[in-house]
Design an enzyme around this catalytic site. Structure first.
Site, PDB file in Angstrom:
ATOM      1  N   CYS A 248      35.010  66.539  23.278  1.00 42.46           N
ATOM      2  CA  CYS A 248      33.616  66.748  23.609  1.00 42.46           C
ATOM      3  C   CYS A 248      33.030  65.503  24.229  1.00 42.46           C
ATOM      4  CB  CYS A 248      32.836  67.063  22.335  1.00 42.46           C
ATOM      5  SG  CYS A 248      33.537  68.411  21.377  1.00 42.46           S
TER       6      CYS A 248
ATOM      7  N   GLY B 131      32.821  69.055  28.135  1.00 43.45           N
ATOM      8  CA  GLY B 131      32.538  70.228  27.317  1.00 43.45           C
ATOM      9  C   GLY B 131      31.562  71.148  28.003  1.00 43.45           C
TER      10      GLY B 131
ATOM     11  N   ASN C 214      33.328  63.577  18.789  1.00 44.61           N
ATOM     12  CA  ASN C 214      34.336  63.968  19.769  1.00 44.61           C
ATOM     13  C   ASN C 214      35.681  63.587  19.169  1.00 44.61           C
ATOM     14  OD1 ASN C 214      35.976  64.199  22.104  1.00 44.61           O
ATOM     15  ND2 ASN C 214      35.478  62.106  22.711  1.00 44.61           N
ATOM     16  N   GLY C 215      36.606  64.520  19.127  1.00 47.55           N
ATOM     17  CA  GLY C 215      37.920  64.202  18.586  1.00 47.55           C
ATOM     18  C   GLY C 215      38.372  65.257  17.599  1.00 47.55           C
TER      19      GLY C 215
ATOM     20  N   TYR D  56      43.650  62.815  33.340  1.00 48.20           N
ATOM     21  CA  TYR D  56      42.927  64.047  33.628  1.00 48.20           C
ATOM     22  C   TYR D  56      41.511  64.118  33.066  1.00 48.20           C
ATOM     23  CZ  TYR D  56      41.561  68.964  33.106  1.00 48.20           C
ATOM     24  OH  TYR D  56      40.874  70.145  33.128  1.00 48.20           O
TER      25      TYR D  56
END
Ligand code: SF4
Length: 488
Positions: free
Chosen positions: A23, A49, A124-125, A269
């Site tokens: 995220c 996200g 995030n994670g 990416y």
């Protein structure tokens, strides 16, 4: 097993599912308009996200929350929403699509009321011991409203025996394992934290203001700063906890950190190309990966064509190093979401056709080197090679700007289970045949490390997390013993 809400009713059921939390997060500490700034930052982090977005603000008296499903521009489309989020303090979150259906109760930031006041968390994670922690918290009477790992933090803070918010926060951090970047907001502080290996990114910036010490920004990536008119200060260090209040900023390091293992796939990416992570430009890194690929796997051809958008910098690097002209042979529509995140194979297949079209002028009667960032399931690559041939290319040579993706990610990037990874089930030659390319080559692990300024991959102590390519998982997979056994 996850404790998560059933899709069709309010009761909770045990759900066999992995919930990933790759995220974007934002934290703002200033004097006013924090919601607008957070929305601008979240917009710049939209690539991290697209499923849902949310902002929690504090106006020195009350907390205000708005969360919704969709893109930032959709969730905060009505200007009244931002004006109903008053205050100079905020945290915000963009949620990536995951397996399972989208549910509002999983949308972050999560908010809870405690004896010390309100507290909001966004992360995030992925926590590798979240399920075990949840089971133990449920046994202690905690009721989970969502299946997001952020709620584990909320409950760990709630049951902590420490007095102060920050002691409780650190107590919670010491119990979790995994890859995470966190932002949290209480009535008198903004907290940011990064896991001890620094797998997921998190940076600190400053907003211009009358009182500079009072205007701070936390963001997943530096690309968010420009949109807010903020300046980069530094990366949050692995294992660092940053506490911001009206007195300024202080940093504590509650963990003994051994080494960094930042996610190398962010460079390949996931991160936006204009971001700078750990003093390395993502754009430059991708161009250097392309140059490495050209040196490792040269081929005689007429044009170098990227699979847009993520293959573009690597293709520029390949073209420059090989002195073969770069051409935009594939045009991507930006008006549909990423195929990577769509939930079924059938829709993903359809998505490729909707998203990419060929530019015949650049492809007809040409020997084409096609550059993409990675091959996950192979569906996209097969379709694109077919399209390029149908546009008149005489040869199609596929070059991939990462090593073969043979292992699932358990640290927050939504790769499929290992059996669905084409490189796990096929040799490179089998992949080439299945995709229908004239040749196929991946950048080597050492080539990838060289592109990031290393001599090669140090096998004993790699500088990055590269587990999706090597299977060398730097954080124990506590909730995923079965998966790990399979991997090994
Ligand atoms: Fe990144 Fe791959 Fe490690 Fe996941 S496994 S954190 S995608 S390098």
């Amino acid at each position: 097993m996850n404790y998560s809400p059933h899709h069709h009713c309010d009761s909770f059921v045990l759900e066999e599912d992995r919930f990933h939390e790759e995220c974007g997060v934002i934290g703002i500490w200033t004097t006013q308009d924090a919601a607008s700034l957070a929305a601008l930052g979240l917009h710049a982090l939209q690539h991290r996200g697209q499923e849902a977005s949310g902002i929690v603000t504090f106006d020195n008296h009350n907390f205000h929350v708005h969360r919704g499903l969709g893109l930032v521009g959709e969730v905060f489309a009505d200007p009244r929403i931002i004006s109903n989020l008053p205050g100079g303090k905020a945290i915000g979150h963009n949620r990536y699509a995951t397996t399972g259906s989208t549910q509002l109760r999983n949308v972050q930031p999560l908010y809870g009321d405690f004896e010390f006041g309100g507290f909001a968390v966004a992360h995030n994670g992925n926590l590798t011991n979240a399920q075990r922690l949840k089971q133990s918290l449920v046994r202690r009477g905690c009721l989970f409203q969502s299946s997001t790992d952020s709620e584990v933090f909320i409950h760990l803070i709630a049951v902590s025996l420490y007095d102060t918010v920050i002691d409780r926060f650190i107590d919670a951090l010491k119990q979790v394992q995994g890859a995470y970047s966190l932002v949290a907001l209480s009535k008198n502080m903004l907290i940011a934290a990064r896991d001890p290996l620094g797998v997921r990114p998190l940076i600190l910036g400053k907003l211009p203001s009358i009182e500079p010490s009072q205007s701070w920004v936390i963001a997943s990536e530096t690309c968010a700063l420009l949109s807010m008119g903020a300046e980069f200060v530094r990366d949050i260090e692995p294992g660092e906890v940053v506490i911001i209040n009206d007195e300024g900023l202080r940093s504590i390091k509650p963990f003994s950190c051994t080494s960094k293992r930042f996610c190398i796939f962010e460079y390949v990416y996931f991160a936006r190309p204009d971001s700078i992570i750990d003093n390395t430009s993502v754009y430059d890194a991708r161009k250097r990966i392309g140059a490495e690929l050209a040196q490792e796997s040269p081929i005689d051809a007429d044009v170098v064509v990227p699979v847009p958008d993520s293959g573009v910098p690597a293709a520029l690097g390949y073209a420059a190093a090989s002195h073969i002209p770069f051409e935009l042979g594939i045009i991507r529509s930006h008006y549909i979401g990423r195929t990577f995140i769509e939930p079924t194979d059938q829709i993903r297949h359809l998505g490729v056709k909707l998203k990419h079209s060929t530019n015949r002028v650049a492809l007809k009667d040409k020997k084409v080197i096609l550059i993409d960032d990675s091959i996950v399931r192979g569906t996209t690559s097969k379709k694109i090679v077919e399209m390029v041939r149908a546009a008149g290319a005489t040869e199609v040579h596929l070059r991939i700007a990462s090593p073969p993706t043979k292992f699932s990610c358990f640290y927050g990037i939504d790769t499929p289970t290992q059996e669905k990874l084409l490189a796990y089930t096929h040799t490179t030659e089998d992949m080439r045949q299945l995709i229908g390319a004239d040749s196929l080559a991946f950048v080597s692990e050492d080539g990838l490390y060289r592109a990031l300024g290393e001599k090669s991959r140090n096998k004993k102590q790699p500088k990055y997390c590269d587990a999706c390519f090597t299977g060398d998982y730097p954080i124990p997979l506590i909730d995923h013993d079965a998966s790990l056994a399979k991997v090994k």
